[in-house]
Design a protein around this motif. Structure first.
Motif, PDB file in Angstrom:
ATOM      1  N   HIS A 172      -8.595 -23.553  19.002  1.00 48.00           N
ATOM      2  CA  HIS A 172      -9.311 -23.753  17.744  1.00 48.00           C
ATOM      3  C   HIS A 172      -8.321 -24.316  16.728  1.00 48.00           C
ATOM      4  O   HIS A 172      -7.483 -23.591  16.184  1.00 48.00           O
ATOM      5  N   ASP A 221      -8.619 -25.526  13.684  1.00 52.02           N
ATOM      6  CA  ASP A 221      -8.643 -25.122  12.275  1.00 52.02           C
ATOM      7  C   ASP A 221      -8.044 -23.736  12.056  1.00 52.02           C
ATOM      8  O   ASP A 221      -7.491 -23.435  11.000  1.00 52.02           O
ATOM      9  N   LYS A 222      -8.110 -22.866  13.071  1.00 48.39           N
ATOM     10  CA  LYS A 222      -7.588 -21.505  12.947  1.00 48.39           C
ATOM     11  C   LYS A 222      -6.223 -21.328  13.615  1.00 48.39           C
ATOM     12  O   LYS A 222      -5.584 -20.284  13.446  1.00 48.39           O
ATOM     13  N   THR A 227      -5.702 -20.877  16.819  1.00 50.33           N
ATOM     14  CA  THR A 227      -5.846 -19.772  17.768  1.00 50.33           C
ATOM     15  C   THR A 227      -6.250 -20.323  19.130  1.00 50.33           C
ATOM     16  O   THR A 227      -6.837 -21.400  19.239  1.00 50.33           O
ATOM     17  N   SER A 284      -3.140 -15.605  18.421  1.00 53.14           N
ATOM     18  CA  SER A 284      -2.782 -16.265  17.167  1.00 53.14           C
ATOM     19  C   SER A 284      -1.269 -16.375  17.080  1.00 53.14           C
ATOM     20  O   SER A 284      -0.544 -16.004  18.008  1.00 53.14           O
TER      21      SER A 284
END
Length: 330
Positions: free
Chosen positions: A272, A274-275, A277, A290
């Protein structure tokens, strides 16, 4: 007592009409040995002849072996003469005198061929009993079924063997001597896991009269084409590893404090962007990685696992620079 291989400096070859005789006099204060090679077999790899061991005090013959396949290697640069000849110590591998069963008496092994693993040397083992030597099938088997002659650890009074099959399976065994027979204490087998990433181990340890088996896998730390992309440890010593290997795949490897694998995953990952992760799902449990730890999501609860910040190595975002067949980006 140090292991003494017998191509010692007092070997005297005597040329006779029917045979070549070597007398070995400096391997023991109690015994002498003679090796007789029939004429015409001097330069053969497998020599026809015999060898004997004599008590130096009584001149009594305590062991006699005749064979069509004696393997006696000498220094090719040494010219054999009728007078005394000194042959290099390191070239002799035919006779070994050593205490194999830890009873304080020197035993004898003679090389009878190359019948052990991968054509390694094999030995017939004779244990010294009552001033004579008696064949031990159990000790002889150790030199046949493993990789060459076994090793003696005098400090621990244990015997050690190794063997292998191909490049990727190895076995290491430890024995003790009980009633003049070697008994396995521990057997450890190492092989490559079919996934090509992990090393699998099978360990068998003797508990009372039974061998108790344990199986586990580890992530190799060297000697393999494995690149660690991102990793960190936890306070309890466990570790998360994201690794990339020769197959352009991503692998998740979670290990305990002894480097034993608790969870291995190599199927579908989602990064992901944008995160920052990485997630994957195994059965009914999801794992979210993360930059600071892992969150384990089960049907009933979420379990956060915070990394020890001082142990973080690499960057999770570096996944973007790799082309990985089992990861897609959202």
């Amino acid at each position: 007592m140090k292991k003494r291989l017998l191509l010692l400096l007092g070997i005297l070859p005597v040329l006779a009409t029917a045979q070549l005789t070597y007398t070995i006099t400096d391997f023991s204060t109690t015994y002498n040995a003679t090796i007789e090679i029939e004429k015409g077999f001097e330069n053969h790899d497998f020599k026809k002849g015999s060898f004997s061991i004599f008590n130096t005090t009584t001149a009594k013959q305590v062991l006699f072996i005749a064979s069509d396949e004696l393997i006696i290697e000498t220094d090719d640069n040494t010219e054999e003469k009728t007078n005394a000849t000194s042959l290099p110590y390191g070239r002799q591998n035919f006779l070994i005198f050593q205490d194999f069963n830890f009873d304080g008496l020197e035993d004898v092994a003679y090389m009878d061929g190359r019948n052990s693993c991968y054509g390694g040397p094999s030995y017939q083992i004779y244990l010294q009993e009552h001033q004579t030597f008696v064949l031990s099938p159990e000790f002889t088997r150790l030199s046949y079924e493993y990789r060459g002659m076994f090793q003696i650890a005098e400090k621990t009074k244990t015997i050690h063997t190794t063997t292998k099959s191909g490049c990727c399976w190895h076995q290491f065994s430890e024995f003790k001597v009980q009633n003049n027979k070697p008994i396995a204490l521990k057997i450890s087998e190492e092989s490559m896991n079919p996934n090509g990433m992990l090393l699998d181990y099978v360990e068998k340890v003797r508990v009372n009269d039974q061998m108790v088996e344990t199986k586990y896998s580890v992530l190799p730390d060297s000697g393999f084409d494995i690149q660690t992309i991102f990793s960190f440890q936890f306070k309890n010593g466990k570790k998360m590893n994201l690794v990339h290997a020769f197959s352009n795949q991503l692998y998740y490897v979670f290990t305990d404090k002894e480097n034993k694998v608790e969870l291995f995953y190599d199927e579908d990952f989602i990064y992901h962007k944008d995160k920052n992760t990485l997630t994957f799902t195994r059965k009914n449990t999801s794992y979210q990685i993360s930059a600071t730890g892992i969150t384990v999501l089960t049907p009933s609860k979420n379990i956060p696992m915070n990394a020890d910040a001082e142990t973080i190595e690499g960057e999770l975002a570096s996944l973007l620079s790799l082309t990985l067949s089992n990861m897609h980006i959202e």
